[in-house]
Each structure stands twice: as C-alpha cells, then as structure tokens.
Write an enzyme that holds these catalytic residues in place. Structure first.
Site, short mmCIF file in Angstrom:
data_model
loop_
_atom_site.label_atom_id
_atom_site.label_comp_id
_atom_site.label_asym_id
_atom_site.label_seq_id
_atom_site.Cartn_x
_atom_site.Cartn_y
_atom_site.Cartn_z
CD GLU A 197 97.04 63.55 50.81
OE1 GLU A 197 97.60 63.86 51.87
OE2 GLU A 197 96.42 64.35 50.10
NE ARG A 241 103.72 63.17 67.71
CZ ARG A 241 104.18 63.31 66.47
NH1 ARG A 241 105.38 63.76 66.25
NH2 ARG A 241 103.41 63.01 65.43
P1 AMP Z 1 97.53 57.94 60.70
O1 AMP Z 1 98.28 56.70 60.31
O2 AMP Z 1 97.03 58.72 59.52
O3 AMP Z 1 96.46 57.68 61.73
O4 AMP Z 1 98.60 58.92 61.33
C1 AMP Z 1 98.95 58.79 62.64
C2 AMP Z 1 100.37 59.20 62.91
O5 AMP Z 1 100.72 60.44 62.28
C3 AMP Z 1 100.55 59.39 64.37
O6 AMP Z 1 101.75 58.78 64.77
C4 AMP Z 1 100.54 60.89 64.58
O7 AMP Z 1 101.51 61.24 65.52
C5 AMP Z 1 100.88 61.48 63.21
N1 AMP Z 1 99.95 62.56 62.81
C6 AMP Z 1 99.04 62.51 61.79
N2 AMP Z 1 98.38 63.66 61.66
C7 AMP Z 1 98.84 64.48 62.63
C8 AMP Z 1 98.52 65.83 63.05
N3 AMP Z 1 97.59 66.56 62.44
N4 AMP Z 1 99.19 66.32 64.11
C9 AMP Z 1 100.13 65.59 64.74
N5 AMP Z 1 100.47 64.35 64.41
C10 AMP Z 1 99.84 63.78 63.36
#
Ligand code: AMP
Length: 177
Positions: A101, A64
């Site tokens: 996780e 995205r």
């Molecule tokens: P992080 O590495 O934990 O910051 O996760 C970020 C990535 O996971 C991004 O590319 C987001 O598109 C996706 N992502 C994580 N949590 C969500 C959520 N609750 N809704 C949509 N996309 C998420």
C-alpha cells in the site's frame, strides 16, 4: 475432498483488531497451531489438495508459511524451500520486489532451491492482496519451476488476491467474504 463440515481451525483463528496498525483486523493463527488436532487438520487437508499434483517441492512464505509448509512437505514426501524477506538467506539468491500500500517489499529464494521443470506448490497462512504470493510465483518461474498451485489456511476474499493469482489453482481452507 469430502465435506468435513466446519473446521476446528476455523473456531480457533483469533481476530486481533488494530494489529499491526489501526484499521487492520489481524487473523492470528497461533491458537490453531498450538492445538495438535487443528494443526494436523490443516496440514492434512492442504496435503490432500496437493497430492494429485505430483509436487517436487513445497515453497513456504516467511514466516507463518513455514509452520504449515514444512509438515505438508513431509506428508507429500518432498523437500521444503523457504522464501524469505530481503537479507535473511546466506547463499546465492534471486529476489523479487512487489508493491505494498505504501512502498515496496522484497522476497528472496536461494538460486539452487528449485530445479528447472520441478512442480512446486506455494504455501502461506493467509491470502490478502496476493502480492507476496505472486512474487513467490515469479521467483519459482525464474528458476525454471512450474507453479502447480497456492495453498492457504485463510483467504480474505474482499481483498481479491485470487484475481492477482489467476490463472493458478488457489486453494484456501477458510474464506472470509
Ligand atoms: P498479501 O501479500 O497482501 O497477500 O499479504 C499476505 C501476507 O501478509 C501473508 O504472509 C499474511 O500472513 C500477512 N497478512 C496480510 N493481512 C493479514 C491479516 N489481516 N491477518 C494476518 N496476516 C495478514
């Protein structure tokens, strides 16, 4: 940046409970990008934030981050660099692993996609724990680039990803506490 009040994009983000697994409230941005005015608003606001940074390239995080990253690069008059999941890029690559996780994930960039000394911004749709964005920053820096900041449409503040990304400049258009 002038206060524009509530963003059109904020009204269009769709909450999808229990996707992709139970307990996750997924922030679905497809209604935002389907709407021309909302898509334009997001791209223009993130480009406005980035413009004073004199960036040389925009890195977008699969998948995205590609949707927003490429038009932001066009607005800024620079090129776009895709950061992809393991095994998708065809040419010489650099890779970084980061913790999830449960287990780990790996992201890659082409080794010639960032030049030493270049000023880079990193774009994704959403900041959650910050693990993906931090891995992206490590790749940019391994190639000799300088991370000028991270731009997101959405920040899930309760996951404290901003802490993981300090002391970089982190900019999110919509924040959920
Ligand atoms: P992080 O590495 O934990 O910051 O996760 C970020 C990535 O996971 C991004 O590319 C987001 O598109 C996706 N992502 C994580 N949590 C969500 C959520 N609750 N809704 C949509 N996309 C998420």
């Amino acid at each position: 940046m002038p206060d524009m009040g509530r963003l059109l994009a904020e009204d269009l983000v769709r909450d999808v409970p229990d996707f992709p697994k139970p307990g996750i409230l997924f922030k679905d941005i497809t209604p935002v990008v389907q709407n021309h005015a909302a898509l334009k608003e997001v791209v223009q606001l993130l480009a406005e934030w980035a413009r004073p940074k004199q960036v040389d390239a925009v890195v977008g995080i699969e998948a995205r981050g590609f949707i927003f990253g490429a038009p932001i690069a066009l607005e800024l008059g620079v090129g776009f660099v895709p950061l992809r999941k393991l095994g998708k890029l065809p040419y010489n690559r650099v890779a970084e692993e980061y913790a999830l996780e449960y287990g780990t994930n790996t992201v890659e960039m082409h080794a010639d996609s960032v030049q030493p000394g270049q000023n880079i911004i990193i774009i994704d749709d959403l900041l959650a724990t910050g693990g993906t964005a931090a891995a992206a920053a490590r790749l940019v820096e391994r190639l000799g680039g300088r991370v000028a900041g991270f731009g997101f449409l959405i920040e899930l503040e309760f996951l404290e990803g901003r802490k993981v990304l300090s002391p970089y400049d982190v900019h999110a258009l919509i924040r959920y506490p």
